[in-house]
Design a protein around this motif. Structure first.
Motif, PDB file in Angstrom:
ATOM      1  N   GLN A 147      13.664   3.627  39.430  1.00  0.00           N
ATOM      2  CA  GLN A 147      12.915   2.393  39.184  1.00  0.00           C
ATOM      3  C   GLN A 147      11.757   2.660  38.224  1.00  0.00           C
ATOM      4  O   GLN A 147      11.470   1.839  37.340  1.00  0.00           O
ATOM      5  CB  GLN A 147      12.398   1.828  40.513  1.00  0.00           C
ATOM      6  N   ASP A 150      13.075   2.921  34.688  1.00  0.00           N
ATOM      7  CA  ASP A 150      13.379   1.624  34.081  1.00  0.00           C
ATOM      8  C   ASP A 150      12.124   0.848  33.694  1.00  0.00           C
ATOM      9  O   ASP A 150      12.213  -0.140  32.951  1.00  0.00           O
ATOM     10  CB  ASP A 150      14.218   0.779  35.043  1.00  0.00           C
ATOM     11  N   SER A 151      10.967   1.272  34.192  1.00  0.00           N
ATOM     12  CA  SER A 151       9.731   0.522  33.956  1.00  0.00           C
ATOM     13  C   SER A 151       8.964   1.002  32.728  1.00  0.00           C
ATOM     14  O   SER A 151       7.958   0.395  32.358  1.00  0.00           O
ATOM     15  CB  SER A 151       8.826   0.635  35.188  1.00  0.00           C
ATOM     16  N   ARG A 187       3.259   9.076  34.228  1.00  0.00           N
ATOM     17  CA  ARG A 187       3.422   8.235  33.040  1.00  0.00           C
ATOM     18  C   ARG A 187       3.204   9.078  31.784  1.00  0.00           C
ATOM     19  O   ARG A 187       2.282   9.889  31.719  1.00  0.00           O
ATOM     20  CB  ARG A 187       2.432   7.073  33.065  1.00  0.00           C
TER      21      ARG A 187
END
Length: 295
Positions: A147, A150-151, A187
Motif C-alpha cells: 500500500q 502504491d502511494s 519515504r
C-alpha cells in the motif's frame, strides 16, 4: 624528555580508515602499536584477565590511547562468513581489554559495550529531539508495504544496517502476507545529502552529491567541505551525548517538497577516509587530538 603517547590501532589491515590513521600518525611522528588482522595474518595475543595484562607476540601492550574498528573489508572481499565471524571475535577481544582499561583513551567508551546502534530507536529519539525525519515504518507486513508502494516513492533498508538502501518494490507471490523479518521503509528523499561528523568537541560538515540512490554504491559521488548548520549541530550534540558518543557521523538527505534536510541515521564508528581526503586530513587529525596523542 617525556615520551610521546603511544596509540593502539586495532582492526583490519585493509580498512581505509586504519590506513589513513596510520599515515597521519606517521606524519606527526606518533608511535603506533598495531593489532591488525587480514592480509598480514593475525597477532599472537595473550590476555591475562586477573592481571589485566595484554601481550602481543610476548610484548606487553602499553598505550595511552586506542582506536578500534571491527573489520568488514575481509568479508566484503571474500564473501566468506568465516571472515565476518573472525572479525567479530577480534573486535570483542580487544574492545573487552580496552573497556577493562579505563586509563586508556578511546572513542565512545560509554557506548563501546553496547554493540551496534538501534536504528529504529534512534529515529524515534531524533523525532523527540526536534529533527525533521521522513515518514518511516518498520514492517514485515506485505499488504501494508504494498500500500505504501502504491502511494508514492519509498525506499527500504535493513533495521541493522550493513547494506545499501534500495527502492521499495511490490511483493509478488508471497501467500502468507509477511516477510521473514522487519525492514525500515522510508519515504524517498533527494539529493543533496549532508554528513556531519562529531569528533570530541569538533564538528565537520560535508555536502554529498551522487548519481545513485545510496551514495556509497557510486564511484561518481562528489563530496565537499561545508559548515555544518548550527541548529543541526545543537541537536546532534544532544543526541550523541544521550547515546554516549564522542565520535560519530550523522547523515541527512533533502525533502523534495520542503527542501529541508531530513535526519537518516547516526553512525557510531563511521567510515571517514574518503571525507578525510577531501578535508586534507582534518578528520584524522581531530581524531588524534581527541585521543590525546596530538596537541
Amino acid at each position: 624528555m617525556s615520551l610521546k603517547p603511544r596509540l593502539l590501532l586495532a582492526g583490519g589491515d585493509t580498512d581505509p580508515q586504519m590506513v589513513r590513521l596510520l599515515k597521519r600518525a606517521a606524519l606527526h611522528g606518533i608511535p603506533v602499536h598495531s593489532l591488525l588482522t587480514g592480509q598480514s595474518g593475525s597477532p599472537r595475543l595473550h590476555w591475562d584477565i586477573r592481571q589485566n595484562r595484554l601481550l602481543d607476540d610476548g610484548e606487553g601492550v602499553q598505550v595511552s590511547a586506542a582506536f578500534i574498528r571491527q573489520d568488514v573489508f575481509a568479508y566484503l572481499k571474500s564473501n566468506d562468513v568465516q571472515d565476518n565471524a573472525l572479525a567479530r571475535e577480534w573486535f570483542v577481544t580487544v574492545s573487552g581489554w580496552l573497556l577493562s582499561s579505563p586509563d586508556i583513551t578511546v572513542c565512545n567508551r560509554r557506548f563501546l559495550a553496547c554493540g551496534g546502534v538501534n536504528k529504529p530507536h534512534v529515529l524515534r529519539l531524533a523525532l523527540e529531539l526536534g529533527f525533521n525525519v521522513a515518514d518511516t515504518y518498520i514492517s514485515n507486513d506485505i499488504p501494508a508495504m504494498d500500500q505504501l508502494h502504491d502511494s508514492g516513492d519509498w525506499i527500504v533498508k535493513p533495521v541493522t544496517g550493513g547494506s545499501y538502501c534500495t527502492v521499495l518494490d511490490k511483493h509478488e507471490g508471497q501467500g502468507n502476507n509477511i516477510l521473514s523479518y522487519p525492514q525500515i521503509v522510508q519515504r524517498r528523499l533527494e539529493q543533496p545529502e549532508m554528513r556531519i561528523f562529531r569528533i570530541g568537541h569538533e564538528w565537520f560538515g560535508f555536502r554529498v552529491v551522487s548519481d545513485a540512490l545510496d551514495y556509497r554504491s557510486s564511484a561518481a559521488t562528489r563530496m565537499a567541505v561545508v559548515a555544518p548548520p548550527g541548529d543541526l549541530v545543537e541537536k546532534l550534540a544532544k543526541l550523541s551525548d544521550h547515546l554516549g558518543l564522542t565520535f560519530a557521523a550523522a547523515d541527512f538527505k533533502t525533502d523534495a517538497v520542503s527542501g529541508e534536510l531530513q535526519f537518516l541515521e547516526i553512525n557510531t564508528n563511521p567510515m571517514f577516509a574518503g571525507f578525510d581526503q577531501v578535508a586534507a586530513g582534518a578528520l584524522s587529525d581531530a581524531l588524534l587530538r581527541h585521543l590525546g596523542v596530538l596537541p
